[in-house]
Write an enzyme that holds these catalytic residues in place. Structure first.
Site, PDB file in Angstrom:
ATOM      1  CE  LYS A   1     -21.587  58.133 -57.293  1.00 13.60           C
ATOM      2  NZ  LYS A   1     -21.069  59.246 -58.072  1.00 13.60           N
TER       3      LYS A   1
ATOM      4  CD  GLN B   1     -21.167  63.021 -58.159  1.00 11.28           C
ATOM      5  OE1 GLN B   1     -20.777  61.950 -57.720  1.00 11.28           O
ATOM      6  NE2 GLN B   1     -22.286  63.121 -58.853  1.00 11.28           N
TER       7      GLN B   1
ATOM      8  CG  ASP C   1     -18.226  57.912 -63.698  1.00 12.48           C
ATOM      9  OD1 ASP C   1     -19.219  57.198 -63.423  1.00 12.48           O
ATOM     10  OD2 ASP C   1     -18.056  59.055 -63.236  1.00 12.48           O
TER      11      ASP C   1
END
Ligand code: NAD
Length: 295
Positions: free
Chosen positions: A55, A99, A122
């Site tokens: 990422k 995460q 997200d």
């Protein structure tokens, strides 16, 4: 029937990342604005570490700023919430990604709910979940967004198509169903309690498998010519004593029946980070009240 068309997620993701990079460069030139993505990782999980490293690399390649926050696995919920508060207030940060999964001492919902919805790249904050369901503009979850791009790549307009989503998780299945509704597909969500799953799957012009069961979906579940998008990532042992990645679809038996199919790896996987970058760009523009640059 001939061979199924392979849907090259790797190439489609590379194209999307290149487009994001052009838009980011324009945003910088026209508004002096550099989108920033903060990624928070707790613990040493090897797969998560690889994912977070990728990422950061791809964020920088797109011309954005990347902020990595690595905390140890014993970090308290209060410390994590304190970091999120700081990131919410940081004008250089437009996207915040924590995460998952988080270690047991931490209430995941409380952490996700603490993220500023405007920075929730997200798309897991209840505000964005609700907006998506209400058909309003929202930051939508990256993997489902990637699935839609792949489906449209093959089918163009999805209006009126029969879509079956196997799996009803908050991360993939449910938001994917919402995005498909927005595309005017006729949507069925199937799950572990569905009766006659093969029969339901066979109705699909667009079949999405997001289950986490290796090779569950076999060729006889697939309507000839259907577009099959395999979200599953499963590690299995091979006869040679090695491990390999397989999807939720039994690729060998689907081959020749599906009109088009994503491979695993190299299908949905690469789309997720590309969509994360696109979400970060969108968030930076929305927070600063500017249109996402056209290319
Ligand atoms: P999850 O475990 O949260 O949800 C799985 C869903 O499948 C549940 O809704 C359950 O009802 C359904 N299910 C379970 N067993 C079933 C069965 N036998 N028949 C029908 N339905 C069944 O999983 P998730 O987070 O949605 O992930 C699903 C898969 O997608 C996993 O393999 C995961 O690794 C993968 N995934 C990939 C990406 C990516 O490509 N970037 C992102 C997220 C998840």
């Amino acid at each position: 029937m001939g061979e199924s068309t392979l849907i090259d997620g790797k190439a489609i993701a590379a194209q999307l990342r290149a487009e994001v990079a052009v838009r980011v460069a324009k945003l910088k030139a026209d508004h002096g604005l550099v989108p920033g993505l903060a990624v928070v990782l707790l613990g040493e999980d090897a797969a998560s570490q690889v994912y977070v490293r990728n990422k950061a690399k791809q964020t920088l390649e797109a011309g954005m700023a990347s902020f990595d926050h690595r905390l140890d696995a014993e970090t308290s919920e209060a410390t994590l919430l304190g970091l999120i508060e700081k990131l919410n207030a940081d004008a250089g940060v437009h996207g915040i990604l924590v995460q998952l999964p988080l270690p047991g001492q931490i209430d995941t919902a409380r952490v996700l709910n603490a993220i500023d919805p405007a920075k929730d790249v997200d798309g897991f904050h209840p505000m964005n979940v609700g907006r998506l369901a209400a058909g309003e503009d929202a930051l939508s979850p990256c993997t489902p967004r990637g699935c839609i791009i792949l489906a449209k790549h093959v089918r163009g307009d999805l209006t009126g198509l029969e879509a079956v989503v196997i799996g009803r998780s908050n991360i993939v299945g449910k938001p994917l169903a919402q995005l498909l509704l927005r595309e005017n597909a006729t949507v069925t969500v199937a799950h572990s309690k569905t009766r006659d799953l093969p029969g339901v799957a066979r109705r699909a012009d667009l079949l999405f498998a997001a289950v986490g069961r290796p090779q569950l979906v076999t060729g006889d579940w697939i309507k000839p010519g259907a577009t099959v998008i395999d979200v599953g990532i499963n590690r299995i042992d091979t006869a040679e004593g090695k491990t390999k990645l397989v999807g939720d679809v039994d690729f060998a038996s689907a081959q020749g029946i599906a009109g088009a199919i994503t491979p695993v790896p190299g299908g949905v996987g690469p789309m997720t980070i590309a969509c994360l970058l696109a979400n970060t760009l969108d968030a930076a523009c929305a927070i600063n009240g500017v249109e996402t640059p056209e290319i």
